[in-house]
Design a protein around this motif. Structure first.
Motif, short mmCIF file in Angstrom:
data_model
loop_
_atom_site.label_atom_id
_atom_site.label_comp_id
_atom_site.label_asym_id
_atom_site.label_seq_id
_atom_site.Cartn_x
_atom_site.Cartn_y
_atom_site.Cartn_z
N UNK A 187 6.30 -0.56 17.95
CA UNK A 187 4.92 -0.61 17.47
C UNK A 187 4.83 0.26 16.16
N UNK A 188 5.77 1.52 16.12
CA UNK A 188 5.79 2.35 15.00
C UNK A 188 6.52 2.12 13.83
N UNK A 189 7.66 1.24 14.18
CA UNK A 189 8.44 0.70 12.98
C UNK A 189 7.51 -0.33 12.49
N UNK A 190 6.99 -1.20 13.39
CA UNK A 190 6.00 -2.36 12.58
C UNK A 190 5.12 -1.55 11.89
N UNK A 191 4.38 -0.49 12.11
CA UNK A 191 3.57 0.28 11.27
C UNK A 191 4.17 0.52 9.99
N UNK A 192 5.15 0.85 9.94
CA UNK A 192 6.20 1.26 8.54
C UNK A 192 6.12 0.03 7.80
N UNK A 193 6.52 -1.11 8.39
CA UNK A 193 6.97 -2.40 7.82
C UNK A 193 5.57 -2.71 7.08
N UNK A 194 4.46 -2.48 7.82
CA UNK A 194 3.24 -3.08 7.35
C UNK A 194 2.75 -2.40 6.20
N UNK A 195 2.81 -1.18 6.04
CA UNK A 195 2.50 0.19 5.08
C UNK A 195 3.55 -0.76 3.67
N UNK A 196 4.61 -0.97 3.93
CA UNK A 196 5.82 -1.26 2.87
C UNK A 196 5.28 -2.51 1.96
N UNK A 197 4.64 -3.44 3.07
CA UNK A 197 4.31 -4.92 2.40
C UNK A 197 2.67 -4.35 1.80
N UNK A 198 1.96 -3.49 2.18
CA UNK A 198 0.71 -3.11 1.67
C UNK A 198 0.96 -2.47 0.25
N UNK A 199 2.24 -1.78 0.19
CA UNK A 199 2.49 -0.99 -1.13
C UNK A 199 2.86 -2.13 -2.09
N UNK A 200 3.67 -3.13 -1.73
CA UNK A 200 3.91 -4.05 -2.61
C UNK A 200 2.65 -5.17 -3.07
N UNK A 201 1.74 -5.36 -2.16
CA UNK A 201 0.58 -5.92 -2.44
C UNK A 201 -0.12 -5.30 -3.48
N UNK A 202 -0.46 -3.75 -3.35
CA UNK A 202 -1.11 -3.15 -4.39
C UNK A 202 -0.34 -3.23 -5.81
N UNK A 203 1.04 -3.12 -5.91
CA UNK A 203 1.68 -3.39 -7.12
C UNK A 203 1.30 -4.66 -7.64
N UNK A 204 1.36 -5.78 -6.72
CA UNK A 204 1.08 -7.15 -7.21
C UNK A 204 -0.41 -7.25 -7.98
N UNK A 205 -1.42 -6.43 -7.32
CA UNK A 205 -2.68 -6.40 -7.89
C UNK A 205 -2.83 -5.85 -9.20
N UNK A 206 -1.92 -5.10 -9.47
CA UNK A 206 -1.59 -4.22 -10.76
C UNK A 206 -1.44 -5.27 -11.83
N UNK A 207 -0.12 -6.21 -11.35
CA UNK A 207 0.32 -7.32 -12.07
C UNK A 207 -0.60 -8.36 -12.39
N UNK A 208 -1.55 -8.80 -11.46
CA UNK A 208 -2.48 -9.64 -11.75
C UNK A 208 -3.51 -9.14 -12.60
N UNK A 209 -4.01 -8.13 -12.44
CA UNK A 209 -5.01 -7.38 -13.37
C UNK A 209 -4.49 -7.50 -14.78
N UNK A 210 -3.37 -7.14 -14.90
CA UNK A 210 -2.86 -6.94 -16.21
C UNK A 210 -2.45 -8.29 -16.81
N UNK A 211 -2.56 -9.51 -16.10
CA UNK A 211 -1.94 -10.75 -16.72
C UNK A 211 -3.05 -11.04 -17.72
#
Length: 211
Positions: A187-211
Motif C-alpha cells: 500500500x505504501x508503494x501504491x501511495x507513491x504511485x498515486x502521488x506521481x500521478x497527482x504530480x503529472x495532473x498538476x502539470x497538465x492543469x498548468x498546460x490547460x490553463x496556458x492553452x
C-alpha cells in the motif's frame, strides 16, 4: 585583483526558479533509484541504504522551501504560483512516501518482496524520469505533450501490479505478523504511485490553463 579573486572563488548564485524544479525532479529520480535498490536487497543492506532515502527526503523539503520563497517574490499569477508550489510539494511528498516504504521494510525486518512490487518500483523510476523531462518545459507548459498520459498509463500498470502482489501475499499463507508488513509495504508503494500521478495532473492543469 578583485576580478582574479572572483574567478578563483566564484560567488554562489541561486538557480533560476524553474531550475530549482529540475533540481527537485532530479532528486526524485535519485530517490526512486535508491528506493528500487533498497526493495531488492535483504535486511542488512536495507538498513545501510535507508539513511540515503532519509537524506534525499530532507533535501527535497529544503528545495520546496526555496521554491516557496522564490514563488512568493515572482511575477507570475497567484493561481500559477499555487499550482507550481503544489507541484513542488507533491514531488517532495513522493520522496517522503518512498522513505516511508523504506522505514516499513527496515522496522519490520520484512523479507523478500513479491516480484510485482519490484516491477511497480521500476514504474516509479520511469515516472520520475518523465517528471525531470517535464520540468525542462515548465517555462513553456504548452510543450508538456504526453507527460500526463504517460504517467497515467504507468499508474494503471502500477495499480495492477500492486493488486497482483496483494493476491500473491494472501495466497502465501502464514501468520498475521508475517503478512501484515507486506500488505503495508504494498500500500505504501501504491501511495507513491498515486502521488506521481497527482504530480503529472498538476502539470497538465498548468498546460490547460496556458492553452
Amino acid at each position: 585583483m578583485m576580478q582574479f579573486l572572483s574567478r578563483l572563488f566564484p560567488q554562489r548564485t541561486e538557480r533560476p526558479l524553474y531550475g530549482l524544479f529540475t533540481e527537485l525532479a532530479e532528486l526524485l529520480v535519485q530517490a526512486a533509484d535508491t528506493h528500487s535498490k533498497l526493495l531488492g536487497h535483504g535486511i542488512r543492506e536495507r538498513t545501510r541504504i535507508a539513511p540515503r532515502l532519509h537524506e534525499q527526503a530532507t533535501v527535497a523539503e529544503e528545495l520546496c522551501r526555496r521554491i516557496a520563497e522564490r514563488l512568493a517574490h515572482s511575477l507570475i499569477t497567484p493561481y500559477e504560483a499555487e499550482l507550481l508550489y503544489d507541484f513542488a510539494l507533491t514531488m517532495a511528498d513522493a520522496v517522503d512516501a518512498m522513505e516511508h516504504t523504506a522505514e516499513l521494510l527496515v522496522l519490520t525486518s520484512t523479507g523478500a518482496l513479491p516480484t510485482p512490487l519490484m516491477e511497480a518500483a521500476k514504474g516509479i523510476e520511469r515516472a520520475s524520469e518523465l517528471t525531470v523531462a517535464a520540468t525542462w518545459k515548465l517555462a513553456g507548459v504548452r510543450d508538456l505533450g504526453e507527460y500526463y498520459a504517460q504517467v497515467r498509463k504507468l499508474k494503471r500498470q502500477g495499480d495492477r501490479l500492486v493488486r497482483r502482489a496483494l493476491a500473491e501475499i494472501s495466497s502465501r499463507g502464514g501468520s498475521t505478523g508475517e503478512l501484515l508488513p507486506l500488505h503495508d509495504v504494498a500500500h505504501s508503494l501504491r501511495d507513491t504511485i498515486v502521488l506521481l500521478e497527482k504530480l503529472a495532473r498538476i502539470a497538465d492543469l498548468l498546460r490547460v490553463k496556458d492553452a
